[in-house]
Design an enzyme around this catalytic site. Sequence first.
Site, short mmCIF file in Angstrom:
data_model
loop_
_atom_site.label_atom_id
_atom_site.label_comp_id
_atom_site.label_asym_id
_atom_site.label_seq_id
_atom_site.Cartn_x
_atom_site.Cartn_y
_atom_site.Cartn_z
N ASP A 67 0.82 -1.22 0.00
CA ASP A 67 0.00 0.00 0.00
C ASP A 67 0.85 1.26 0.00
O ASP A 67 2.07 1.21 0.19
CB ASP A 67 -0.96 0.01 1.20
CG ASP A 67 -0.28 -0.40 2.51
OD1 ASP A 67 0.96 -0.31 2.59
OD2 ASP A 67 -0.98 -0.80 3.44
N HIS A 138 -6.99 -4.85 10.36
CA HIS A 138 -6.77 -4.61 8.92
C HIS A 138 -5.47 -5.28 8.45
O HIS A 138 -4.55 -5.51 9.23
CB HIS A 138 -6.81 -3.12 8.57
CG HIS A 138 -5.60 -2.32 8.94
ND1 HIS A 138 -5.63 -0.95 8.99
CD2 HIS A 138 -4.33 -2.68 9.27
CE1 HIS A 138 -4.43 -0.52 9.33
NE2 HIS A 138 -3.63 -1.54 9.51
P1 PGA Z 1 2.36 -1.39 12.73
O1 PGA Z 1 1.21 -1.31 11.66
O2 PGA Z 1 3.29 -2.46 12.28
O3 PGA Z 1 2.98 -0.02 12.71
O4 PGA Z 1 1.72 -1.72 14.04
C1 PGA Z 1 0.66 -2.50 11.17
C2 PGA Z 1 -0.52 -2.19 10.29
O5 PGA Z 1 -1.20 -1.17 10.52
O6 PGA Z 1 -0.80 -2.98 9.37
#
Ligand code: PGA
Length: 241
Positions: A67, A138
Site C-alpha cells: 500500500d 486490517h
Molecule cells: P504497525 O502497523 O506495524 O505499525 O503496528 C501495522 C498495520 O497497521 O498494518
Amino acid sequence: MRVIIEKDYRDLSKKAALLVASQVILKPNSVLGLATGSTPLGMYRELIQMYQRGEINFSEVSSFNLDEYYRLPHDNPESYHYYMQENFFKHINLKAKNIFIPDGMADDIERECRDYEETIKHSGGIDLQILGIGSNGHVGFNEPAEQLNVTTKLVNLTAETIEANSRFFDSAEDVPKMAVSVGMATILKARRIILLASGENKAEAIKNTISGYVSTKTPASLLQTHPEITLIVDRAAANFL
Ligand code: PGA
C-alpha cells in the site's frame, strides 16, 4: 494456519527474516510481497545484516508493496516509498527496476490500481507475502467494513487507523485520509503468507484472526482460508490465545 509464538520482538524479527531468507535462497528470483509499519522494521534490519554477511542475495528478487498513502509525495518521510528506501532497499542489492510500490501520486488512480494488479500477475505472482496487522484487524489498508475490496483500490482509512498512524505525523490532521491498497484477493493469491504481530495492542486482533470464523469486520480473519499461512507473534500479541 501455523502459529509461532516467540518470546519477544527481537526473536519474532529473526524468525521472520529466516523465513524470507530461506525463500530467497531456495528461489533466487522470488517475488516478495512487502509491508511497512513498525512491525517489519526488525525483520528488515536482520535481512540487511544477512545481506552484509553475504548470506542472502536479492539481485534477482522482485518486490511488491501492499500500500501507499494517497497524494503523499514519494520524498515525504512518512510515505511508504521513503520508508522502504530508507529501511530496506538502499541497504541491499534489490534492483530498482524490480521494486514496485503503488503510486498514490498517479494522476489516474484507477488506472494505477489496474496496472499494479497486472504487473503482479506478469511477475508470476507473489511467492511470499509479509503482512503486519492493524489493531483493528486490517491487513494492508483493507479496513474492517461490510464489504472488502478484491483487488487494488483507492480506499478510505478508518478513524482508528488514522489515530494509530498519527504517531508518525505532527498531528492526526496531517495523516492522509486515503490510500491505495492491494485487495484481499490479491493478498490471498500469494503462495505463502507470513503475518507478524507484536505487542499487547495486537492481541485482540490476533485472537479474532484465528477465531475459527471469518468476518469482514476483521479482514485478517480471511487469512484462515489460505493453505500456507504462518503467524509469527510475540508473547504479548499472543496474550488472548
Ligand atoms: P504497525 O502497523 O506495524 O505499525 O503496528 C501495522 C498495520 O497497521 O498494518
